[in-house]
Motif scaffolding. Structure first.
Motif, PDB file in Angstrom:
ATOM      1  N   GLU A 209      11.355   1.502  -1.100  1.00  0.00           N
ATOM      2  CA  GLU A 209      12.467   0.670  -0.638  1.00  0.00           C
ATOM      3  C   GLU A 209      13.557   1.504   0.028  1.00  0.00           C
ATOM      4  O   GLU A 209      14.108   1.121   1.075  1.00  0.00           O
ATOM      5  CB  GLU A 209      13.044  -0.114  -1.818  1.00  0.00           C
ATOM      6  N   ALA A 210      13.889   2.641  -0.568  1.00  0.00           N
ATOM      7  CA  ALA A 210      14.939   3.494  -0.011  1.00  0.00           C
ATOM      8  C   ALA A 210      14.530   4.062   1.344  1.00  0.00           C
ATOM      9  O   ALA A 210      15.347   4.146   2.265  1.00  0.00           O
ATOM     10  CB  ALA A 210      15.257   4.622  -0.990  1.00  0.00           C
TER      11      ALA A 210
ATOM     12  N   ASP B 143       0.832  -1.208   0.000  1.00  0.00           N
ATOM     13  CA  ASP B 143       0.000   0.000   0.000  1.00  0.00           C
ATOM     14  C   ASP B 143       0.864   1.254   0.000  1.00  0.00           C
ATOM     15  O   ASP B 143       0.564   2.241  -0.694  1.00  0.00           O
ATOM     16  CB  ASP B 143      -0.922   0.003   1.218  1.00  0.00           C
ATOM     17  N   PHE B 144       1.945   1.221   0.790  1.00  0.00           N
ATOM     18  CA  PHE B 144       2.859   2.359   0.858  1.00  0.00           C
ATOM     19  C   PHE B 144       3.516   2.594  -0.497  1.00  0.00           C
ATOM     20  O   PHE B 144       3.646   3.742  -0.961  1.00  0.00           O
ATOM     21  CB  PHE B 144       3.909   2.084   1.941  1.00  0.00           C
ATOM     22  N   GLN B 145       3.893   1.526  -1.169  1.00  0.00           N
ATOM     23  CA  GLN B 145       4.533   1.632  -2.481  1.00  0.00           C
ATOM     24  C   GLN B 145       3.569   2.213  -3.521  1.00  0.00           C
ATOM     25  O   GLN B 145       3.943   3.078  -4.326  1.00  0.00           O
ATOM     26  CB  GLN B 145       5.018   0.236  -2.909  1.00  0.00           C
ATOM     27  N   GLN B 146       2.327   1.737  -3.504  1.00  0.00           N
ATOM     28  CA  GLN B 146       1.338   2.255  -4.450  1.00  0.00           C
ATOM     29  C   GLN B 146       1.004   3.713  -4.159  1.00  0.00           C
ATOM     30  O   GLN B 146       0.793   4.511  -5.072  1.00  0.00           O
ATOM     31  CB  GLN B 146       0.071   1.400  -4.379  1.00  0.00           C
ATOM     32  N   GLU B 147       0.958   4.061  -2.875  1.00  0.00           N
ATOM     33  CA  GLU B 147       0.649   5.446  -2.512  1.00  0.00           C
ATOM     34  C   GLU B 147       1.714   6.404  -3.038  1.00  0.00           C
ATOM     35  O   GLU B 147       1.409   7.488  -3.542  1.00  0.00           O
ATOM     36  CB  GLU B 147       0.538   5.541  -0.994  1.00  0.00           C
ATOM     37  N   ILE B 148       2.984   5.991  -2.930  1.00  0.00           N
ATOM     38  CA  ILE B 148       4.065   6.843  -3.443  1.00  0.00           C
ATOM     39  C   ILE B 148       3.982   6.967  -4.955  1.00  0.00           C
ATOM     40  O   ILE B 148       4.200   8.054  -5.533  1.00  0.00           O
ATOM     41  CB  ILE B 148       5.433   6.273  -3.016  1.00  0.00           C
TER      42      ILE B 148
ATOM     43  N   ILE C 299      15.083  11.901  -7.091  1.00  0.00           N
ATOM     44  CA  ILE C 299      14.406  10.996  -6.150  1.00  0.00           C
ATOM     45  C   ILE C 299      15.454  10.021  -5.592  1.00  0.00           C
ATOM     46  O   ILE C 299      16.244   9.431  -6.333  1.00  0.00           O
ATOM     47  CB  ILE C 299      13.270  10.224  -6.841  1.00  0.00           C
ATOM     48  N   ILE C 300      15.462   9.859  -4.300  1.00  0.00           N
ATOM     49  CA  ILE C 300      16.464   9.013  -3.649  1.00  0.00           C
ATOM     50  C   ILE C 300      16.126   7.545  -3.907  1.00  0.00           C
ATOM     51  O   ILE C 300      15.057   7.060  -3.517  1.00  0.00           O
ATOM     52  CB  ILE C 300      16.520   9.301  -2.135  1.00  0.00           C
ATOM     53  N   GLN C 301      17.067   6.836  -4.527  1.00  0.00           N
ATOM     54  CA  GLN C 301      16.869   5.431  -4.866  1.00  0.00           C
ATOM     55  C   GLN C 301      17.504   4.488  -3.836  1.00  0.00           C
ATOM     56  O   GLN C 301      16.994   3.387  -3.608  1.00  0.00           O
ATOM     57  CB  GLN C 301      17.486   5.137  -6.243  1.00  0.00           C
ATOM     58  N   THR C 302      18.591   4.931  -3.246  1.00  0.00           N
ATOM     59  CA  THR C 302      19.324   4.092  -2.296  1.00  0.00           C
ATOM     60  C   THR C 302      19.830   4.955  -1.159  1.00  0.00           C
ATOM     61  O   THR C 302      20.300   6.084  -1.384  1.00  0.00           O
ATOM     62  CB  THR C 302      20.522   3.388  -2.971  1.00  0.00           C
ATOM     63  N   VAL C 303      19.747   4.414   0.074  1.00  0.00           N
ATOM     64  CA  VAL C 303      20.234   5.128   1.257  1.00  0.00           C
ATOM     65  C   VAL C 303      21.129   4.187   2.045  1.00  0.00           C
ATOM     66  O   VAL C 303      20.801   3.022   2.256  1.00  0.00           O
ATOM     67  CB  VAL C 303      19.077   5.599   2.152  1.00  0.00           C
TER      68      VAL C 303
END
Length: 275
Positions: free
Chosen positions: A91-92, A68-73, A150-154
């Motif tokens: 994911e990041a 749900d969080f992924q779809q919301e973003i 957009i931050i892809q990796t942290v």
């Protein structure tokens, strides 16, 4: 002498050029670098305001509702309709929270910015890192941005001193070698126990042999059945036969040559008693 000076000068120039090329390769002036710096600062400020329990609960909630969080973003990239764009992939963002949670004990309270280390362009995007001071250790925050910032990796990493790194490496080595030696000792003890197996087996065999003759002893202890009474043997007494033969011959008025006594049997009548 002049030739040697020329060679030395050429070598020095070559070394200076190599250092210059290395410096240029490691430090790249990025366009809009202030944007990356501001986003790195915002990440650390946001993390430093969350206490441990809240951080753990937030991670658990995001993992439980990750899809749900992924779809919301993906569908609503702006936070709460404020117009401020969400700077992370799902994911990041979760990775950043987990990395900071695992480093809380080693970091302590947030102090402030120490330095911007700069960034460079890679195949994955634009990489940028900065170092921040905390109460116990400094922390290096490494971010990888895509073309839309957009931050892809942290990556959140505490910075340890050389002594701490060597201490941890030594402890890991001791634990690893200690585990191996403990297992080897256990194996040697198990193998040494094999020497007692024949002894135990011999004891059990001896007990079985001792218990085997017991029924025979019980049978010997039981009273023997009574022997059958001996059958009276018929006695061929020649003298008795001769006497009886002579008596019969005298009673009949004949000699003993005229007849032969073959058997003698007791009579049930009383004639001989009357005689």
């Amino acid at each position: 002498m002049k030739r040697n000076m020329k060679r030395l000068t050429a070598i020095l120039l070559l070394v200076v050029c190599m250092f210059a090329l290395t410096a240029c390769g490691s430090e790249e002036k990025l366009p809009n670098e202030d944007i990356y710096q501001a986003k790195a600062d915002a990440c650390v400020e946001m993390l430093s305001t969350i206490d441990g329990e809240t951080l753990t609960a937030q991670i658990a909630n995001l993992e439980e509702n990750y899809e749900d969080f992924q779809q919301e973003i993906a569908l609503y990239p702006y936070i709460g309709g404020t117009g401020q764009k969400f700077d992370f992939t799902a994911e990041a963002y979760v990775s950043m929270l987990k990395g900071f949670e695992s480093s809380l004990e080693d970091l302590g309270a947030y102090v402030g910015l120490k330095e911007y280390e700069g960034g460079k362009t890679t195949n994955d995007g634009i990489s940028y890192s900065a170092v921040y001071s905390f109460e116990k250790h400094d922390m290096r925050l490494s971010l990888i941005f895509d073309q839309n910032s957009i931050i892809q990796t942290v990556s959140v990493d505490p910075i340890y001193t050389t002594g701490e790194i060597l201490t941890k490496a030594g402890l890991n080595t001791i634990l690893g070698m200690g585990s191996v030696f403990v297992v080897l000792i256990l194996i040697s003890l198990i193998i040494s126990c094999f020497n007692f197996i024949p002894m135990i087996q011999a004891k059990f065999t001896k007990k079985k042999k001792e218990e085997g003759p017991a029924p025979a002893k019980a049978a010997a202890a039981a009273p023997a059945p009574a022997a059958p009474a001996p059958v009276e043997e018929q006695v061929d007494d020649l003298e008795v036969i001769a006497v009886i033969t002579a008596a019969v011959a005298a009673a009949m008025g004949t000699s003993t040559d005229g007849f032969t006594v073959r058997s003698i049997r007791r009579s049930n009548t009383n004639k001989w008693r009357k005689a």
